[in-house]
Design a protein around this motif. Structure first.
Motif, PDB file in Angstrom:
ATOM      1  N   LEU A 203      53.910  68.130  16.371  1.00 44.62           N
ATOM      2  CA  LEU A 203      54.986  67.280  15.851  1.00 44.62           C
ATOM      3  C   LEU A 203      54.421  66.061  15.134  1.00 44.62           C
ATOM      4  N   LEU A 204      53.257  65.589  15.573  1.00 44.82           N
ATOM      5  CA  LEU A 204      52.651  64.407  14.967  1.00 44.82           C
ATOM      6  C   LEU A 204      51.958  64.735  13.650  1.00 44.82           C
ATOM      7  N   GLU A 205      51.671  66.012  13.430  1.00 43.87           N
ATOM      8  CA  GLU A 205      50.931  66.430  12.244  1.00 43.87           C
ATOM      9  C   GLU A 205      51.846  66.877  11.105  1.00 43.87           C
ATOM     10  N   ARG A 206      53.136  66.914  11.368  1.00 46.40           N
ATOM     11  CA  ARG A 206      54.107  67.324  10.345  1.00 46.40           C
ATOM     12  C   ARG A 206      54.998  66.124  10.036  1.00 46.40           C
ATOM     13  N   PRO A 207      54.886  65.525   8.859  1.00 45.34           N
ATOM     14  CA  PRO A 207      55.624  64.290   8.562  1.00 45.34           C
ATOM     15  C   PRO A 207      57.135  64.392   8.801  1.00 45.34           C
TER      16      PRO A 207
ATOM     17  N   ARG B 269      57.774  64.459  12.501  1.00 45.60           N
ATOM     18  CA  ARG B 269      57.504  63.142  13.092  1.00 45.60           C
ATOM     19  C   ARG B 269      58.660  62.184  12.810  1.00 45.60           C
ATOM     20  N   ARG B 270      59.231  62.253  11.608  1.00 47.09           N
ATOM     21  CA  ARG B 270      60.388  61.400  11.294  1.00 47.09           C
ATOM     22  C   ARG B 270      61.589  61.778  12.158  1.00 47.09           C
TER      23      ARG B 270
ATOM     24  N   MET C 120      61.463  63.175  15.085  1.00 47.85           N
ATOM     25  CA  MET C 120      61.103  62.737  16.430  1.00 47.85           C
ATOM     26  C   MET C 120      61.441  61.254  16.610  1.00 47.85           C
ATOM     27  N   SER C 121      61.127  60.470  15.601  1.00 52.49           N
ATOM     28  CA  SER C 121      61.430  59.040  15.637  1.00 52.49           C
ATOM     29  C   SER C 121      62.927  58.796  15.731  1.00 52.49           C
TER      30      SER C 121
ATOM     31  N   GLU D 295      55.509  59.322  20.939  1.00 56.05           N
ATOM     32  CA  GLU D 295      54.313  59.790  20.229  1.00 56.05           C
ATOM     33  C   GLU D 295      53.095  59.802  21.143  1.00 56.05           C
TER      34      GLU D 295
ATOM     35  N   ALA E  22      53.355  62.942  23.209  1.00 56.44           N
ATOM     36  CA  ALA E  22      53.041  64.113  22.377  1.00 56.44           C
ATOM     37  C   ALA E  22      51.540  64.222  22.130  1.00 56.44           C
ATOM     38  N   ARG E  23      50.897  63.073  21.973  1.00 58.06           N
ATOM     39  CA  ARG E  23      49.449  63.061  21.733  1.00 58.06           C
ATOM     40  C   ARG E  23      48.686  63.491  22.984  1.00 58.06           C
TER      41      ARG E  23
END
Length: 301
Positions: A204-208, A211-212, A214-215, A242, A245-246
Motif C-alpha cells: 500500500l505504501l508503494e502505490r501512490p 497510499r492516498r 489509505m490516508s 503507515e 503497514a511498514r
C-alpha cells in the motif's frame, strides 16, 4: 468440564492463544463451530509454526457444545466480529455468574453485543496488536509479537496472570475505547485496501493511489473518533497507519485472508461501523463508504 481458560474461536488468533496458554501449563478448552478446525485441534492439538518452519504441538480440549463448558469463569473471545452474536448466546449458556469474557476482537460493537446477553459486569473490553496467520485447520504462524491491552475489571486477575505466564505482553488500562478506536483507524486504513487489491500490507505504501486512499480512510475514521469524543492513542492517524503497514509489510491482513478463502469479512464492524457512527454526527466519509460496499461485493453479501 472444568478448565482454566476457555478460548472462544478456532481461527488463527484462537489457535495461537490456545497453544501458548497450553504451553505455559494452563488447561485450555476451545469452543467453536468450524468442523475442520475442531477435528484438527482434537486430533493434533493446537499447532504453531515458528520463523524457521519448525512445528510445535500442544494438547487442548475442544467442543462445539457450550453446555460442556458450564461454570467456566475465564473466557477469551477471539472470533470474527460477525460471529459475536452467536458467541454471546453460547457464553450465556456456560459462563459462570461471577465469570468474565474478555473480547480482543477487531471492530466496534463487540462488547455491546456480548453485554446484551451477559451483562456489562461480565464483559471486559480489550484489544491486541498480536497477529497470526492460519496455515490450515488448527495450525497457525505468529505474525509478530504485539501488545494485549485490557480495560480494568475486578475479575480480570486470573486471566491477566495466565496471559503473562504465557509470555504475552499485557497492559491493563483505564479506558480501552481509545485503543479500540485507534486500532479501528489502522484496520480501516489497511485491511479493506489489501483485500481489494490483494496485496500484502507494505504494498500500500508503494502505490501512490493506494497510499492516498489509505490516508483518506485514516483521516475519516479519526474525524469520527473525535466527534465521538474519543482520544486516540496517537496524534497523526496517517503516520500511525503507515507505520503499521511498514512494520507488517509482508503480512496478509486478516481481511485479505478472508477474501482469498471466500469467507465473510469484518468489513461491517470496521468501515461499516465507522460509516454508521459518522451518520450520527452528520459526517460523510466517502472512502470508508466505498470500501465498505466494495468489500461486501467481493464476498457477495
Amino acid at each position: 468440564m472444568n478448565t482454566d481458560i476457555l478460548i472462544v474461536g478456532t481461527g488463527a488468533l484462537a489457535t495461537l492463544f490456545a497453544a501458548r496458554l497450553a504451553q505455559s501449563g494452563r488447561r485450555v478448552t476451545m469452543l467453536g463451530t468450524w468442523k475442520d478446525g475442531l477435528d484438527a485441534l482434537s486430533k493434533n492439538g493446537a499447532r504453531l509454526v515458528d520463523d524457521n518452519g519448525k512445528e510445535y504441538q500442544f494438547d487442548v480440549q475442544v467442543t462445539n457444545n457450550p453446555r460442556e463448558c458450564v461454570g467456566i469463569k475465564h473466557a477469551l473471545v477471539l472470533v470474527k466480529a460477525w460471529q459475536t452474536e452467536q458467541v454471546a448466546r453460547q457464553l450465556a449458556e456456560c459462563l459462570a455468574e461471577d465469570g468474565v469474557a474478555v473480547t480482543l476482537q477487531n471492530g466496534l460493537g463487540n462488547r455491546e453485543t456480548l453485554a446484551q446477553h451477559l451483562g456489562l459486569d461480565r464483559v471486559a473490553l480489550g484489544t491486541t496488536t498480536t497477529g497470526a496467520t492460519l496455515l490450515g485447520p488448527g495450525l497457525a504462524r505468529a505474525g509478530g509479537e504485539g501488545i494485549i491491552s485490557i480495560e480494568q475489571h475486578p475479575s480480570l486477575g486470573p486471566i491477566e496472570e495466565a496471559l503473562r505466564a504465557a509470555k504475552f505482553n499485557v497492559h491493563i488500562v483505564e479506558d480501552a475505547q481509545s485503543l479500540v478506536w485507534g486500532k479501528l483507524v489502522i484496520n480501516a486504513a489497511i485491511n479493506p485496501l489489501t483485500a481489494l487489491l490483494r496485496v500484502p500490507n507494505g504494498q500500500l505504501l508503494e502505490r501512490p493511489s493506494a497510499r492516498r486512499m489509505m490516508s483518506s480512510l485514516a483521516h475519516e475514521t479519526a474525524q469520527v473518533a473525535s466527534a465521538e469524543k474519543i482520544n486516540l492513542p496517537f496524534t497523526d492517524p496517517v503516520a500511525a497507519a503507515e507505520e503499521v503497514a511498514r512494520k507488517t509489510g509482508a503480512n496478509h491482513s486478516s481481511m485479505f485472508q478472508d477474501v482469498l478463502r471466500g469467507a465473510p469479512t469484518e468489513i461491517d464492524a470496521i468501515c461499516g461501523a465507522e460509516v454508521k457512527a459518522a451518520q450520527k454526527h452528520h459526517i460523510h466519509p466517502p472512502a470508508n463508504w466505498a470500501c465498505w460496499n466494495l468489500v461486501k461485493a467481493l464476498v457477495n453479501y
